[in-house]
Write a protein that holds these residues in place. Structure first.
Motif, mmCIF file in Angstrom:
data_model
loop_
_atom_site.group_PDB
_atom_site.id
_atom_site.type_symbol
_atom_site.label_atom_id
_atom_site.label_comp_id
_atom_site.label_asym_id
_atom_site.label_seq_id
_atom_site.Cartn_x
_atom_site.Cartn_y
_atom_site.Cartn_z
ATOM 1 N N GLN A 120 35.779 127.051 3.657
ATOM 2 C CA GLN A 120 35.507 127.667 4.955
ATOM 3 C C GLN A 120 36.527 127.246 5.992
ATOM 4 O OE1 GLN A 120 31.437 126.421 5.537
ATOM 5 N NE2 GLN A 120 30.608 128.252 4.547
ATOM 6 N N GLY A 121 37.071 126.049 5.811
ATOM 7 C CA GLY A 121 38.072 125.557 6.752
ATOM 8 C C GLY A 121 39.364 126.350 6.707
ATOM 9 N N ARG A 122 39.659 126.963 5.567
ATOM 10 C CA ARG A 122 40.869 127.771 5.469
ATOM 11 C C ARG A 122 40.538 129.267 5.345
ATOM 12 N NH1 ARG A 122 40.640 125.215 0.202
ATOM 13 N NH2 ARG A 122 40.276 126.748 -1.445
ATOM 14 N N ALA A 123 39.305 129.638 5.718
ATOM 15 C CA ALA A 123 38.847 131.016 5.551
ATOM 16 C C ALA A 123 39.650 131.993 6.400
ATOM 17 C CB ALA A 123 37.365 131.123 5.929
ATOM 18 N N ALA A 124 39.801 133.188 5.876
ATOM 19 C CA ALA A 124 40.479 134.237 6.630
ATOM 20 C C ALA A 124 39.616 134.650 7.813
ATOM 21 C CB ALA A 124 40.730 135.440 5.721
ATOM 22 N N GLN A 125 40.266 135.210 8.819
ATOM 23 C CA GLN A 125 39.564 135.631 10.018
ATOM 24 C C GLN A 125 38.548 136.719 9.676
ATOM 25 O OE1 GLN A 125 42.184 136.904 13.081
ATOM 26 N NE2 GLN A 125 40.557 137.339 14.553
ATOM 27 N N ALA A 126 37.394 136.631 10.297
ATOM 28 C CA ALA A 126 36.345 137.617 10.050
ATOM 29 C C ALA A 126 36.785 138.994 10.553
ATOM 30 C CB ALA A 126 35.062 137.193 10.740
ATOM 31 N N ILE A 127 36.259 140.018 9.884
ATOM 32 C CA ILE A 127 36.535 141.400 10.269
ATOM 33 C C ILE A 127 35.336 141.925 11.051
ATOM 34 C CG2 ILE A 127 36.819 143.750 9.386
ATOM 35 C CD1 ILE A 127 38.245 142.483 6.958
ATOM 36 N N ALA A 128 35.601 142.489 12.221
ATOM 37 C CA ALA A 128 34.554 143.103 13.030
ATOM 38 C C ALA A 128 34.929 144.560 13.258
ATOM 39 C CB ALA A 128 34.397 142.380 14.364
ATOM 40 N N ALA A 129 34.026 145.463 12.883
ATOM 41 C CA ALA A 129 34.280 146.891 13.043
ATOM 42 C C ALA A 129 32.944 147.576 13.299
ATOM 43 C CB ALA A 129 34.950 147.476 11.805
ATOM 44 N N GLY A 130 32.799 148.211 14.465
ATOM 45 C CA GLY A 130 31.521 148.835 14.783
ATOM 46 C C GLY A 130 30.398 147.818 14.674
ATOM 47 N N LEU A 132 29.562 146.257 11.997
ATOM 48 C CA LEU A 132 29.790 145.403 10.829
ATOM 49 C C LEU A 132 30.590 144.165 11.182
ATOM 50 C CD1 LEU A 132 29.776 145.011 7.673
ATOM 51 C CD2 LEU A 132 31.974 146.242 7.671
ATOM 52 N N ARG A 133 30.124 143.019 10.672
ATOM 53 C CA ARG A 133 30.915 141.785 10.700
ATOM 54 C C ARG A 133 31.013 141.285 9.265
ATOM 55 N NH1 ARG A 133 32.856 137.548 13.679
ATOM 56 N NH2 ARG A 133 32.687 135.473 12.725
ATOM 57 N N LEU A 134 32.241 141.005 8.822
ATOM 58 C CA LEU A 134 32.483 140.645 7.425
ATOM 59 C C LEU A 134 33.407 139.438 7.356
ATOM 60 C CD1 LEU A 134 32.389 141.362 4.340
ATOM 61 C CD2 LEU A 134 34.348 142.860 4.766
ATOM 62 N N GLU A 135 33.011 138.431 6.552
ATOM 63 C CA GLU A 135 33.857 137.266 6.305
ATOM 64 C C GLU A 135 34.463 137.432 4.911
ATOM 65 O OE1 GLU A 135 31.527 133.779 6.819
ATOM 66 O OE2 GLU A 135 31.280 134.059 8.978
ATOM 67 N N ASP A 137 36.485 135.763 2.846
ATOM 68 C CA ASP A 137 36.521 134.694 1.848
ATOM 69 C C ASP A 137 35.142 134.342 1.308
ATOM 70 O OD1 ASP A 137 39.216 134.552 1.961
ATOM 71 O OD2 ASP A 137 39.316 132.773 3.225
ATOM 72 N N SER A 138 34.161 134.262 2.190
ATOM 73 C CA SER A 138 32.816 133.903 1.740
ATOM 74 C C SER A 138 32.055 135.099 1.197
ATOM 75 C CB SER A 138 32.021 133.279 2.896
ATOM 76 O OG SER A 138 31.731 134.253 3.893
ATOM 77 N N GLY A 139 32.460 136.325 1.599
ATOM 78 C CA GLY A 139 31.750 137.526 1.183
ATOM 79 C C GLY A 139 30.498 137.804 2.002
ATOM 80 N N LEU A 140 30.256 136.997 3.031
ATOM 81 C CA LEU A 140 29.071 137.205 3.862
ATOM 82 C C LEU A 140 29.305 138.374 4.811
ATOM 83 C CD1 LEU A 140 28.221 133.489 4.730
ATOM 84 C CD2 LEU A 140 27.204 134.931 2.956
ATOM 85 N N ALA A 141 28.246 139.174 5.023
ATOM 86 C CA ALA A 141 28.371 140.357 5.871
ATOM 87 C C ALA A 141 27.094 140.568 6.663
ATOM 88 C CB ALA A 141 28.675 141.598 5.022
ATOM 89 N N TRP A 142 27.254 141.141 7.858
ATOM 90 C CA TRP A 142 26.116 141.451 8.711
ATOM 91 C C TRP A 142 26.292 142.848 9.288
ATOM 92 C CZ3 TRP A 142 28.875 137.046 8.485
ATOM 93 C CH2 TRP A 142 28.195 135.859 8.188
ATOM 94 N N LEU A 143 25.216 143.600 9.366
ATOM 95 C CA LEU A 143 25.202 144.928 9.979
ATOM 96 C C LEU A 143 24.203 144.887 11.123
ATOM 97 C CD1 LEU A 143 26.362 147.837 9.621
ATOM 98 C CD2 LEU A 143 24.220 148.397 8.452
ATOM 99 N N ASP A 144 24.692 145.082 12.341
ATOM 100 C CA ASP A 144 23.850 144.953 13.536
ATOM 101 C C ASP A 144 23.114 143.608 13.539
ATOM 102 O OD1 ASP A 144 24.420 147.403 14.822
ATOM 103 O OD2 ASP A 144 23.113 148.460 13.412
#
Length: 222
Positions: A120-130, A132-135, A137-144
């Motif tokens: 997690q310390g070297r994880a890529a920056q999270a993606i935020a689109a609409g 959706l939030r997506l990490e 490296d970890s594969g964790l995702a959230w919708l609303d």
């Protein structure tokens, strides 16, 4: 934390699952190399615990296969092979840690938490689109704000579409990025992944245009 455990001894596997659960670690247990590869393709894990003595393939071969599929996945070998040569081979072969059987479940849990913290310390920056939030490296995702479970292929597909930054991506290009040039691809695999993403995130998550391909349905949030 969600961990994939590859252990062919059912009783040992059940004991590890129960023990790690007490330390807040969810475990998906499989007994063969084939089942491990299927699980890795269909689900997202923060770490892998790997026994080397598997019935259908040598554990080191599976280690190489899974490492090539997910280069940053923390992998801990759990084995009765206790000679220094075995440990060196495992670590030099791609494992991040090596724990010899018999072991203390408290130590296994502590090592897994440490491995994941490093990742997690070297994880890529999270993606935020609409919504959706997506990490990546970890594969964790959230919708609303609600957690959504995505497979590793689904995560990778969304990452590639996000990287295109609003441009259309042809199916052949997506297949090459998801599977590589040397891997056999089911002709319908990409459509299945896109169908599953739309089912989980909504039909607007991925746009399609004949002759152009696919693109992310939401604009990236700076």
């Amino acid at each position: 934390m969600r961990v994939l455990l590859v252990e062919d001894d059912e009783l040992i596997g059940q004991g590890i699952v129960a023990g790690l659960r007490k330390h807040g670690i969810a475990v998906h247990h499989v007994c063969t190399a084939a089942a491990a590869e299927t699980a890795q393709m269909e689900d997202t894990f923060q770490a892998l615990v790997l026994d080397l003595g598997l019935p259908d393939r040598d554990g080191m071969q599976l280690l190489s296969s899974m490492r090539s599929f997910e280069p940053d996945l923390p992998i801990l070998i759990l084995s009765a092979r206790d000679a220094i040569e075995h440990r060196l081979t495992g670590l030099q072969g791609g494992a991040d840690d090596y724990l010899v059987k018999p072991f203390d479940l408290r130590e296994l849990a502590a090592r897994l938490h440490a491995l994941v913290r490093r990742t997690q310390g070297r994880a890529a920056q999270a993606i935020a689109a609409g919504p959706l939030r997506l990490e990546p490296d970890s594969g964790l995702a959230w919708l609303d704000g609600e957690s959504v479970t995505l497979s590793r292929r689904e995560v990778d597909l969304l990452v590639h579409l996000a990287a295109a930054d609003g441009r259309w991506v042809l199916p052949d290009a997506l297949n090459e990025r998801l599977y590589g040039l040397g891997e056999a691809i089911n002709s319908n695999a990409l459509n299945v992944h896109i169908h599953n993403i739309r089912r989980k995130l909504g039909a607007e998550a991925i746009e399609t245009a004949r002759g152009l391909g696919y693109r992310l349905g939401w604009r990236l949030t700076p």
